[in-house]
Design an enzyme around this catalytic site. Sequence first.
Site, mmCIF file in Angstrom:
data_model
loop_
_atom_site.group_PDB
_atom_site.id
_atom_site.type_symbol
_atom_site.label_atom_id
_atom_site.label_comp_id
_atom_site.label_asym_id
_atom_site.label_seq_id
_atom_site.Cartn_x
_atom_site.Cartn_y
_atom_site.Cartn_z
ATOM 1 N N ASP A 8 0.712 -1.166 -0.164
ATOM 2 C CA ASP A 8 -0.009 -0.044 0.094
ATOM 3 C C ASP A 8 0.896 1.299 -0.072
ATOM 4 O O ASP A 8 2.082 1.004 0.051
ATOM 5 C CB ASP A 8 -0.998 -0.005 1.166
ATOM 6 N N LEU A 9 0.482 2.376 -0.196
ATOM 7 C CA LEU A 9 1.291 3.506 -0.278
ATOM 8 C C LEU A 9 1.124 4.400 1.066
ATOM 9 O O LEU A 9 2.306 4.563 1.627
ATOM 10 C CB LEU A 9 0.845 4.596 -1.445
ATOM 11 N N ASP A 10 0.050 5.155 1.067
ATOM 12 C CA ASP A 10 0.033 5.903 2.135
ATOM 13 C C ASP A 10 0.040 5.160 3.638
ATOM 14 O O ASP A 10 -0.901 4.365 3.752
ATOM 15 C CB ASP A 10 -1.357 6.839 2.238
ATOM 16 N N THR A 16 1.538 10.234 4.041
ATOM 17 C CA THR A 16 0.724 11.370 3.432
ATOM 18 C C THR A 16 -0.362 11.655 4.192
ATOM 19 O O THR A 16 -1.167 12.476 3.820
ATOM 20 C CB THR A 16 0.400 11.131 1.804
ATOM 21 N N LYS A 44 -8.406 6.672 6.320
ATOM 22 C CA LYS A 44 -7.057 5.878 5.692
ATOM 23 C C LYS A 44 -7.415 4.795 4.727
ATOM 24 O O LYS A 44 -8.429 3.934 5.376
ATOM 25 C CB LYS A 44 -6.528 5.414 6.859
ATOM 26 N N SER A 113 -2.464 0.738 -4.175
ATOM 27 C CA SER A 113 -3.113 2.055 -3.588
ATOM 28 C C SER A 113 -4.403 2.743 -4.009
ATOM 29 O O SER A 113 -4.523 2.655 -5.060
ATOM 30 C CB SER A 113 -2.066 3.119 -3.707
ATOM 31 N N ALA A 114 -5.066 3.307 -3.120
ATOM 32 C CA ALA A 114 -6.378 3.851 -3.346
ATOM 33 C C ALA A 114 -6.170 5.348 -4.102
ATOM 34 O O ALA A 114 -7.083 5.904 -4.661
ATOM 35 C CB ALA A 114 -7.197 3.919 -2.215
ATOM 36 N N LYS A 144 -11.238 -0.478 -1.711
ATOM 37 C CA LYS A 144 -10.902 -1.262 -0.427
ATOM 38 C C LYS A 144 -11.929 -1.092 0.318
ATOM 39 O O LYS A 144 -12.414 0.012 0.432
ATOM 40 C CB LYS A 144 -9.604 -1.121 0.243
ATOM 41 N N GLU A 168 -0.118 -3.478 4.729
ATOM 42 C CA GLU A 168 -1.259 -2.439 4.672
ATOM 43 C C GLU A 168 -1.142 -1.758 6.039
ATOM 44 O O GLU A 168 -1.027 -2.383 7.035
ATOM 45 C CB GLU A 168 -2.515 -3.092 4.491
ATOM 46 N N ASP A 169 -1.805 -0.637 6.050
ATOM 47 C CA ASP A 169 -2.167 0.080 7.342
ATOM 48 C C ASP A 169 -3.310 0.400 7.578
ATOM 49 O O ASP A 169 -3.723 1.093 8.792
ATOM 50 C CB ASP A 169 -0.965 1.565 7.385
HETATM 51 P P1 B16 Z 1 -5.982 10.647 -3.590
HETATM 52 P P2 B16 Z 1 -3.431 4.348 0.077
HETATM 53 C C1 B16 Z 1 -5.294 6.244 0.398
HETATM 54 O O1 B16 Z 1 -4.021 5.774 0.162
HETATM 55 C C2 B16 Z 1 -5.152 7.177 1.417
HETATM 56 O O2 B16 Z 1 -4.878 6.599 2.531
HETATM 57 C C3 B16 Z 1 -6.521 7.802 1.773
HETATM 58 O O3 B16 Z 1 -6.727 8.614 2.914
HETATM 59 C C4 B16 Z 1 -6.831 8.791 0.386
HETATM 60 O O4 B16 Z 1 -8.254 9.363 0.472
HETATM 61 C C5 B16 Z 1 -6.798 7.772 -0.889
HETATM 62 O O5 B16 Z 1 -5.690 7.059 -0.892
HETATM 63 C C6 B16 Z 1 -6.944 8.563 -2.154
HETATM 64 O O6 B16 Z 1 -6.014 9.312 -2.615
HETATM 65 O O7 B16 Z 1 -6.984 11.736 -3.182
HETATM 66 O O8 B16 Z 1 -4.580 10.748 -3.439
HETATM 67 O O9 B16 Z 1 -6.694 9.827 -4.650
HETATM 68 O O10 B16 Z 1 -3.427 4.367 1.817
HETATM 69 O O11 B16 Z 1 -4.733 3.372 -0.463
HETATM 70 O O12 B16 Z 1 -2.097 4.296 -0.504
HETATM 71 MG MG MG Z 2 -2.686 3.244 3.582
#
Ligand code: B16
Ligand code: MG
Length: 219
Positions: A8-10, A16, A44, A113-114, A144, A168-169
Site C-alpha cells: 500500500d502507499l499512504d 501522506t 485511511k 493504492s487507493a 478497498k 497495509e496500514d
Molecule cells: P487521492 P492508500 C489512500 O492511499 C489514502 O489512505 C486515503 O486517505 C486517500 O483518501 C486515498 O488514498 C485517495 O487518495 O486523493 O490521492 O486519490 O493508503 O490506499 O495508499
Molecule cells: Mg494506506
Amino acid sequence: MKKAFIFDLDGVIVDTAKFHFLAWKNLAESLDISFSKSQNEELKGVSRVESLHKILKWGNTSISDEKFEKLMASKNEEYLAYVNQMTKEDILPGVEELLVYLKENKPPIALGSASKNARRILDKVGLAAYFEAIVDGNEVAKAKPNPEVFLKGCELLGVEPSHAIVFEDSVAGIEAANAANMISVGIGDKRILSEADFNFEGFTELKPDQFEILINFNK
Ligand code: B16
Ligand code: MG
C-alpha cells in the site's frame, strides 16, 4: 512457488495522511464542519470521493453535485501542493532498505493504492523504479475493502493471490487482502489491524529472519 509483494502507499511507504488531514480540515471548515484527527484515521485507505461523502455525513450537510466536484478538485490541489514538496526524507523508516533487499532477492513488487496520485508520489520520493506494477485509484472501480486493487496487482505480476504478501496500514486494506486469500501484513497498531496474518509496528521491525517466515508462510 513464486511469491510476490504488494505495498500500500499512504501509511506504508510514506506518511501522506498528515497532508490529507490538512487539506480535508480546510475543506470541512469552509463548510462549518468540524474535522478531527481521529476522523482522519477513518479516512485511511478510503477513496477521495468516499472520504468527502463521509465528511458531509459527519457534518449532516448536503451539497450540489457541482459543488462536490469543485471541492474535490480544490482539496486535491491543496494536497498536491504538499506532495510537490516531498523528498526522499518522507519515506518511512526501513522501507527503502526492504525494497533494496527484495530487488536483490528477486520477488516481484507491486503497488496497490487507493490514491489517484500514487505515481506522482513514488516519483517525488524516488521509489518508482522498484515497482514492476503500479495499481492505483485510477485503475480500479471498487475501493478497498474490495480486493480489486490487489487482484490486479497479482494479475500484472503473474502470481496466484494466495502467494501475494500484502503490506497495509488500514483496516479496509487488510480486509481486502484477506478477502482474496492473500497473506496480510498489518503495518501499525496491532490492536486496530488485528485481522492481519502478521503485524509489525513499522518496517524497521521486519528483520531478515521474519522476512523468511513471511515468504515461507502458506495460507
Ligand atoms: P487521492 P492508500 C489512500 O492511499 C489514502 O489512505 C486515503 O486517505 C486517500 O483518501 C486515498 O488514498 C485517495 O487518495 O486523493 O490521492 O486519490 O493508503 O490506499 O495508499
Ligand atoms: Mg494506506
